[in-house]
Design an enzyme around this catalytic site. Sequence first.
Site, mmCIF file in Angstrom:
data_model
loop_
_atom_site.group_PDB
_atom_site.id
_atom_site.type_symbol
_atom_site.label_atom_id
_atom_site.label_comp_id
_atom_site.label_asym_id
_atom_site.label_seq_id
_atom_site.Cartn_x
_atom_site.Cartn_y
_atom_site.Cartn_z
ATOM 1 C CD GLN A 19 29.071 48.886 35.275
ATOM 2 O OE1 GLN A 19 27.903 48.515 35.267
ATOM 3 N NE2 GLN A 19 29.716 49.247 34.189
ATOM 4 C CB SER A 59 23.114 49.647 40.512
ATOM 5 O OG SER A 59 22.771 49.560 39.141
ATOM 6 C CG LEU A 60 26.270 44.963 39.811
ATOM 7 C CD1 LEU A 60 26.494 43.470 39.944
ATOM 8 C CD2 LEU A 60 27.373 45.587 39.015
ATOM 9 C CG HIS A 114 19.992 53.344 37.669
ATOM 10 N ND1 HIS A 114 19.212 52.275 38.053
ATOM 11 C CD2 HIS A 114 21.280 52.980 37.887
ATOM 12 C CE1 HIS A 114 20.008 51.305 38.495
ATOM 13 N NE2 HIS A 114 21.257 51.702 38.394
ATOM 14 C CD GLN A 174 18.574 47.973 40.037
ATOM 15 O OE1 GLN A 174 19.289 47.918 39.045
ATOM 16 N NE2 GLN A 174 18.780 47.243 41.116
#
Length: 310
Positions: free
Chosen positions: A8, A91-92, A200, A249
């Site tokens: 993101q 991340s994503l 996170h 995560q």
Amino acid sequence: MILLFPGQGSQKPGMAKDLADAFPAAREVFARVDEALGEKLSTLCFEGPADELTKTHNAQPALLAHGAAVWAVVRESLAKRAQLQGGAGHSLGEFSAYHAAGALSLEDAVRLVRRRGELMYETGVATPGAMAAILGTLQRSIEEICAEASSNGIVVPANYNNTEQVVISGEVAAVEAAMELAKAAGAKRALRLQVSGAFHSPLMAPAADGLGVALDAALWSEPSMPVWSNVTAQAVNDAVTARALLLRQLTSPVRWVDLVRDIAARFPGTTFVEMGPGAVLTGLVKRLAPDCQTMTCGTVPEVESLLASL
């Protein structure tokens, strides 16, 4: 060759429009994404507006769709002419990597990250938090700084992006205290990030049950190539472990430094290819693994350049 998928922040209006105009495979990806979500995410990607695209529940599926579109365009050529050693995502982006590895269908992957974005946004509204980037070399460890600032509330390292860039996450007062301590410890800059929650960090724990349900509802296959985990910085080769680590995560730091270094140690001189908009990840790789090559692949000229290099 290692495929990288951005997280993101890399989204922007106009993303992937040239790909959809030029390649039937990319158009098909966006048509399938629109159908899976029951709305025209493609229009939001291609035209904006930026403030709507930037919302967590839109940015996450938009970035996955862009990465999937690029992958659909180059997949056949890479399979024939390149040695694919694995994938990773920030991340994503890790979800995008599992789609590229065949562990998740496009429809399941995009619905999954849409739900993830919704849960993260809702949790951020219910439990307000903050994130900040700490830039520069510190005279104390970021863990020590966060531990001291925790007298003001929860604050933890969230993204270990490179040796001079760490993102912290947590309750607002604690993040602000950690920013001041970091500046006192030699940080060049400490910048609050424009995000909707303390990603996170333990503040995301309320989203875990919903994400667990979504992960279990998706149809998983065994990945066709290793995908490096943000949580462990190690390669994952099975769907059960993938699902468990994607859930962890949510509240764990992104260990990007260790992840890139592990890949570079296993595959000296490999080429990292960033699949999607921008060049954030390749910029980090250049600092962490200078002996490796990097390429970006998010636009028509970049696709042509990658294919020509094979």
